[in-house]
Design an enzyme around this catalytic site. Sequence first.
Site, PDB file in Angstrom:
ATOM      1  N   ASP A   1       0.863  -1.155   0.000  1.00  0.00           N
ATOM      2  CA  ASP A   1       0.000   0.000   0.000  1.00  0.00           C
ATOM      3  C   ASP A   1       0.917   1.227   0.000  1.00  0.00           C
ATOM      4  O   ASP A   1       2.108   1.093   0.235  1.00  0.00           O
ATOM      5  CB  ASP A   1      -0.827  -0.064   1.286  1.00  0.00           C
ATOM      6  CG  ASP A   1      -1.713   1.127   1.464  1.00  0.00           C
ATOM      7  OD1 ASP A   1      -2.305   1.547   0.465  1.00  0.00           O
ATOM      8  OD2 ASP A   1      -1.807   1.623   2.586  1.00  0.00           O
TER       9      ASP A   1
ATOM     10  N   ASP B   1      -1.430  -0.728   5.950  1.00  0.00           N
ATOM     11  CA  ASP B   1      -1.653  -0.227   7.300  1.00  0.00           C
ATOM     12  C   ASP B   1      -3.109   0.089   7.599  1.00  0.00           C
ATOM     13  O   ASP B   1      -3.474   0.246   8.743  1.00  0.00           O
ATOM     14  CB  ASP B   1      -0.830   1.039   7.535  1.00  0.00           C
ATOM     15  CG  ASP B   1      -1.431   2.224   6.817  1.00  0.00           C
ATOM     16  OD1 ASP B   1      -1.848   2.045   5.665  1.00  0.00           O
ATOM     17  OD2 ASP B   1      -1.491   3.307   7.405  1.00  0.00           O
TER      18      ASP B   1
ATOM     19  N   ASP C   1      -6.648  -2.298   3.450  1.00  0.00           N
ATOM     20  CA  ASP C   1      -5.659  -3.306   3.051  1.00  0.00           C
ATOM     21  C   ASP C   1      -5.949  -4.670   3.662  1.00  0.00           C
ATOM     22  O   ASP C   1      -5.257  -5.635   3.371  1.00  0.00           O
ATOM     23  CB  ASP C   1      -4.261  -2.867   3.496  1.00  0.00           C
ATOM     24  CG  ASP C   1      -3.924  -1.497   2.980  1.00  0.00           C
ATOM     25  OD1 ASP C   1      -4.176  -1.254   1.795  1.00  0.00           O
ATOM     26  OD2 ASP C   1      -3.429  -0.679   3.761  1.00  0.00           O
TER      27      ASP C   1
END
Lengths: 1073, 334
Positions: free
Chosen positions: A381, A734, A738
């Site tokens: 990410d 995080d 995700d």
Amino acid sequence: MKRYVYINDDNLAKDIYCDNRISNRKYTILNFLPKNIWEQFSRFMNQYFLLIACLQLWSLITPVNPASTWGPLILIFAVSSSKEAWDDYNRYLSDKKANEKEIWILRQGIRKLIQAQDICIGNIVWLRENDEVPCDLVLLGTADPQGFCYVETAALDGETDLKTRSIPSACMGIDVDLLHKIKGVIECPSPNKDIRRFDANMRLFPPFLDNDIFPLTIKNTLLQSCYLRNTEWACGVAVYTGNQTKLGMCRGIAEPKLTAVDAMIDKLTGAIFVFQIVVVIVLGIAGNVFKDKEGRKLWYVQYPKEGPWYELLVIPLRFELLCSIMIPISIKVSLDLAKSLYAKFIDWDVEMVDPETGIRSNAANQAISEDLGQVEYILTDKTGTLTENKMIFKRCCISGRFYGNESGDALTDAQLLNAVSTGSADVILFLKVMAICNTVIPVRSKSGTISYKALSQDEEALVCAAARLRMVLENKNGNILGKECPWWLGNAKAGNFSSCQKEQMKLFFLLPVLIVSGQQVRTLAEAVEQYAQLGLRTLCLAWRKLEEDEYQEWTSMFKEANSTLVDRERRVAEVCQRLERDFEILGVAAIEDRLQEGVPETIEILRKAGINFWMLTGDKMSTAIQIALSCNFVSPEPKGQLLIIDGKTEDEVCRSLERVLLTTRITESESKQDVAFVVDGWALEIALKHYRKPFTELAILSRTAICCRVTPSQKAQLVELLKLGDYRTLAIGDGGNDVRMIQQADIGVGISGREGLQAARAADYSIGKFRFLKRLILVHGRYSYNRTAFLSQYSFYKSLLICFIQIFFSFISGISGTSLFNTVSLMAYNVFYTSVPVLFSVLDKDLSERTVMQHPQILFDCQSGRLLNPSTFAGWFGRSLFHAIVVFVITIHSYAFEKSEMEEVAMVAVSGCIWLQAFVVALETNSFTIFQHLAIWGNLVGFYAINWIVSSIPTSGMYTIMFRLCEQPSYWITMILIVATGMCPVLALKYLRYTYRPSRINILQQAECFHSSGIIEPKSRSSLEKDLPSDSVYEPLLSESPSATRRSVGPAQRSDSFQSQSPPDSTHTRKDN
Amino acid sequence: MELLNHSRFTQQELPACKPILTPALVMATFIVIGITFIPIGLSHLSASENVVELVDQYDEVCIPADSPDPDVVYSKRIGYIQDETTDKTCIRTLIVPKKMKQPIFVYYQLDQFYQNHRRYVKSRNDEQYRDPSASAKTTNCEPEAQLSEGQPIVPCGLIAWSLFNDTYTLSRNDVALPINKKGIAWESDRTHKFGDNVYSKNFQNRSLIGGGKLIDNIPLNQQEDLLVWMRTAALPNFRKLYGRIETDLEVNEIIKVVIQNNYNTYSFNGKKKLVISTTTWIGGKNDFLGMVYIIVGGVCLLIALVFITVYLIKPRPLGDPSYLSWNKNPASVQ
């Protein structure tokens, strides 16, 4: 299915719904044994061993006492059962604590203190500040006159900021005393696990208001395990209790992940199993033939003339039992022990502690450390993972004027400060929007300073920046610096739109519309482009006038949509869409999100280690590319090449994809260029749907990919795509968006960052900073893989060794299936003598951590599975065969004739195996710590000690044997001979390979030993700027690429620039992080 | 926790020694092995040479067989050995090749006799042999567990039932050469494995008679032939102690052996040998260990020599990073 909850009605609900007893237990006292045993026996290995153990009970075929299998089997079962039991007991204790907590509830109009487990549906529960919510409640009243209360939901979703909850409008203004008498009905869905939704209705009975139906949302609830904060008291009605609460429904046991190493071990086990069957069949036939040809002549054996019907089966079954030790019963236990130690090492590692927060790394999943060493793809990410997610307002463009371009910080730009002080209307409007159009909660401390608590980092940055420009958000009523704000009402509703809405159009403002000139839009579009190229996050601020009647109409529609039970989200979104048009753009705000420390280095090292990086982000393409460049994702031109797949229709995407694929194929085959492809969410959707095959090929060909504007489910799809190609994937992220990708990937790593702990909780590993990833993979992953590779193959080696000796012995015992070894030796050999020394190989380090960091390429060996594969296994297989021949031949020749007493010969052979395995472990150990020495040589001492003890028990078959042997010089001479004959060829081969065909690991080992670190220092990389100079001119990377079309900005694409930089499909949830 | 933080164990930083297979180390190892193994092998061989061993295979000669057809020979021999009435005395003369110092051990050797056969080796019950009150315990002893009427056989099992029963009487110059049969069994067998008040019962009383008989009124632990026989051999060719001669035998002395050839090895074409042998520190004659020691030592020296030559011809520096594939050719990085 719906549930009707009658508020404050004790009699109705009790029997229908469960009470509030929480139970996380898997077992009860009664069902523990059967259930646990059933679970354990659902594993193939255990079934196999149970079958063997049962066959051993048949004394006609058992070669040794059944204890030799039952003992270890029961031991292994006892160990894992007691672990389960202990865990379950702890769960029981914590349940009990929660269940017996004292809670104030309302019964027959009086407040009573009862245990939490006795709460029923419909009870009114009273909570005080800092109380934990015992079950899911619908708020009825709070101490706050406006009906707000604050909750901390950390236990539920890991987000540590305070969230606002409000009482339903129906209960607004009800007096505390009246709350005791409140009656009504709540219509809510059946228990489900969606913690973000609660689509329900409430109707209060007279005398409370009228019979109107009021909508309830998640905003009106207090969910189990949250804490009440900053609110004196709150009360609510229990709607879900016990295990039916949202939290209770969320609980689930994750599917255990299987590592590549485990899969390989299973495969090898299968191969050994087949080999075993072949051996059994061959020996079984040979045994039966021998019996008929020769055996019947052996009068002293007294074969009966006519045997029972199963006579032909007896010998094969005996061999089956004899060979069952081929599959080491101890391997599962050894591996489990080793794996939990690997996980502990990760937990303990002080170099992976976040220096800012002191958060340790944590291995939540203990079983998959080896996979870390075999990662081939990392999907990451962007926001919060690569970047710090610490947003700082940097630049802005207000009505065509750029602020902050020279200094790099708009807050210090004299022009802007000037504009603020002179009260330029545009600028003030811009700042107002910045300050109030958000969900930020201002918290005033006792000393009078205001701090902001926000869910969105972007919003916080804007509010803080506005505050520094003297536009301070003081409280939720929308007071800006004391001035009453008349448009708060509209904004409050807007601010509380469903989350999807809020994210799509970050900020908008409801005020009279101005006419927008084409020129103005163009500047803004350019501003957006320019900021994005600098890697800044851009937000457009807009506003719109709303006429009074239009507002009223809309409000009623909104209310109606908001109270529907079915499909509420979509209908709310539809209603909001009606409002979100004809905006006037005020300006563009640019927010910087700095890269985390060490990100470029980490990515470079990991890319050197042969790991492919994919960046999956919800951000804009240009921002994503810029971040990718600055953190070494792609090399700058001319070395690197970015290929873009875009298009709005199927045909466009198809053409674009084919072009990119063609280019990738060519560059892949001939040049050393670094090729990366860039795809946005819309094109990805089409590609995954219609052109899966070419896209998969492309995915496999190119080492780097940047996917922008992707949704959480697309992230998960991409992981799936790579997994289908049999690649080991690691997903790191995080945020809540995700989570799906993290759960889907082979290894999920969560960064315990500022977006809460949601990702970290779902992940297998949680780390504090992205840069720890290199240590996690290169150090922990690599060591774990190497250690397990040795441990598992060694386990097979030692089992095969003793099994081969048994097989050889059967050839000199009339192929009748006699066991050379006695029960004690066989049992202790597997469980003790050979398992203990090798367990300490979990401390082995082939290369120092520094060397690995300097030469990350060494990870190739792990990735390609060079240390554990059929051919290395064949080596161990051959070694065990060779060693078995050595031990057997030497033993039967040196203990021939008058010395050939059964127990003595067996003991000599076992001693030979133990001596050999000590030296094998020693030769394969790369680094000897004190523990290894203790384990290897101590084990030898232990072997003799145990056998001396057994030899001094008069009733044992081995009575005096070991003492007799140790007195004989020829015993020791035999041992030395076995070791020398067994080890010399192994040593010679190893030396030759080590010197003349060294593996990369060998070279580095030698380098480590002979050279001071200076020589093996890699050519130091020219230092790479972490941050691009703020005024650097963006060189379009894409100009050379096949589909290089720099988006031209003009009136024709006006809408494209602002509203539909994203796919036109409005159901997509995008999140700019 | 603090301790955990900084412990070298938890940080995987325990002091460790990392031995490297350097040419010097490896060559030294092989040379040392070679140099030590050859003398050990030689001394072992010479010890083995010092053992004087007289072996006489008597199964063929002690049985009449005068037919060219092997099948006929086979059935004739079996008929002979199973006939209890015939006199099976057989006389052999042996010449002492070298001076033999006492104690001299007399063994019988059986070849192709599978004492380690699964059906055979398990067919015993140690508890019955040890404990007089456990005489009814005949588990595992099938098919020699009890008589058809149900009385238990003591000692039960196939091993005891097939007790070797050839006897040897030695004489030198017509003077009897006594064989001491006391103390031929392991002491532990006499004191612990077999009870001193366990007596044989119903032994060899079934229709099928196996090997030797026991004396019913002597406790089992004093019938040492049984004890020796019950120590089953792991190999199909084995020797078992028959007795000891406690006088020296001189060179070229002629020893007359009177053999009672009772034991049936003819059904399975096994061999019977009489062995008279001295011992040294390595035990009986065994050239194998000495030979293998010399071979292994020699091979090690040879390997060391080859390594040294290769090392001199083609020296190769260890740990040169330029051998690393990614340093050689950065393009082939995958």
